[in-house]
Design a protein around this motif. Sequence first.
Motif, PDB file in Angstrom:
ATOM      1  N   LYS A   1       0.823  -1.161  -0.051  1.00  0.00           N
ATOM      2  CA  LYS A   1      -0.100  -0.037  -0.074  1.00  0.00           C
ATOM      3  C   LYS A   1       0.915   1.276   0.071  1.00  0.00           C
ATOM      4  N   ILE A   2       0.489   2.184  -0.876  1.00  0.00           N
ATOM      5  CA  ILE A   2       1.332   3.285  -1.154  1.00  0.00           C
ATOM      6  C   ILE A   2       0.477   4.675  -0.919  1.00  0.00           C
ATOM      7  N   TYR A   3       0.703   5.192   0.389  1.00  0.00           N
ATOM      8  CA  TYR A   3      -0.315   6.518   0.717  1.00  0.00           C
ATOM      9  C   TYR A   3       0.668   7.503   0.386  1.00  0.00           C
ATOM     10  N   GLU A   4      -0.035   8.443  -0.785  1.00  0.00           N
ATOM     11  CA  GLU A   4       0.660   9.792  -0.911  1.00  0.00           C
ATOM     12  C   GLU A   4      -0.684  10.863  -1.156  1.00  0.00           C
ATOM     13  N   ASP A   5       0.011  12.300  -0.934  1.00  0.00           N
ATOM     14  CA  ASP A   5      -0.800  13.095  -1.342  1.00  0.00           C
ATOM     15  C   ASP A   5      -0.110  14.098  -2.528  1.00  0.00           C
ATOM     16  N   PRO A   6      -0.702  14.532  -3.613  1.00  0.00           N
ATOM     17  CA  PRO A   6      -0.144  14.850  -4.789  1.00  0.00           C
ATOM     18  C   PRO A   6       0.708  16.043  -4.595  1.00  0.00           C
ATOM     19  N   ARG A   7       0.327  17.004  -3.453  1.00  0.00           N
ATOM     20  CA  ARG A   7       1.172  18.173  -3.217  1.00  0.00           C
ATOM     21  C   ARG A   7       2.387  17.946  -2.361  1.00  0.00           C
ATOM     22  N   CYS A   8       2.445  16.619  -1.629  1.00  0.00           N
ATOM     23  CA  CYS A   8       3.322  16.385  -0.531  1.00  0.00           C
ATOM     24  C   CYS A   8       4.872  16.534  -1.236  1.00  0.00           C
ATOM     25  N   PRO A   9       5.775  17.515  -0.741  1.00  0.00           N
ATOM     26  CA  PRO A   9       7.266  17.557  -1.176  1.00  0.00           C
ATOM     27  C   PRO A   9       7.951  16.418  -0.853  1.00  0.00           C
ATOM     28  N   ILE A  10       7.636  15.639   0.181  1.00  0.00           N
ATOM     29  CA  ILE A  10       8.589  14.386   0.393  1.00  0.00           C
ATOM     30  C   ILE A  10       8.035  13.367  -0.370  1.00  0.00           C
TER      31      ILE A  10
END
Length: 271
Positions: free
Chosen positions: A97-106
């Motif tokens: 599972k990959i949790y991401e936010d499109p605006r996340c710089p990391i």
Amino acid sequence: MSKRNSQAAKTAARERLRQERERQAKRDKARRQIIVAASVVGVLAAAGGIGYAVVQMNKPSYWEGLKDAKVTAPANTTGDKGTTVVIGKDTAKKTLKIYEDPRCPICAQFEQGVGSTVKKDIDDGKFKIQFIGGTFIDRSDNGEGSKNAMSALGAALNVSPEAFLDYKSALYSAQWHPDEQTDKFKDDSYLIKIADTVPALKNNTKFQDAVKKGTYDAWAMAMSKTFDTNKDGVTGTPSFVMDGKQLKTSNPNQPWTEAEFTKAVDAALKG
């Protein structure tokens, strides 16, 4: 005695004075009525303005209003409202599972440094991935870019899983990913400009129409809810979970590198 001082003259003078006082009284009354009327109108206008402002303040935003809207799910999805996005070979035994936010710089940093390794592992059948997208950065500055980019990712996923992965990589690239304080992803034209660097999406009118019309806006909100209500204890991005356990680097302050990612994944695959 002159005529001026005659009783008749005095009587006429008093009558003229009385009439003048009556006319002045009428003018004063009319003036007061106008002032009162204007005051009432002003109060009503102010009340109406305040009422309108209150209504506007309590009116849900466009995106908030989509929380209970009917969802159009992209192709290549399953589950409730199409929020289960699994990509990879059927022969892969485990799912990351990959949790991401499109605006996340990391997340952008991870994609730029490790994204090609993740793609190779998927192609090699080492594991499948399940994408869970969040939009919590929008809440920090009342932005829209995370949600809008999530919707565009839905449009890319509707084209193909490969287009989705390639577009996600482009969004996170050093060339296109904006500073966290700059909400450039809220602009449809910017998202389409990035998509034109992806072969499967370049000049793809179906994709572009979906972005402009917000076809997958409600899906983006449903996906965001999936992130917010996850059972894996994930609160930040990027986060990685396999078999219900969050993957960690060897040191809490150690950023995700290719070596750290491979080490964590290999340990999880053996677990």
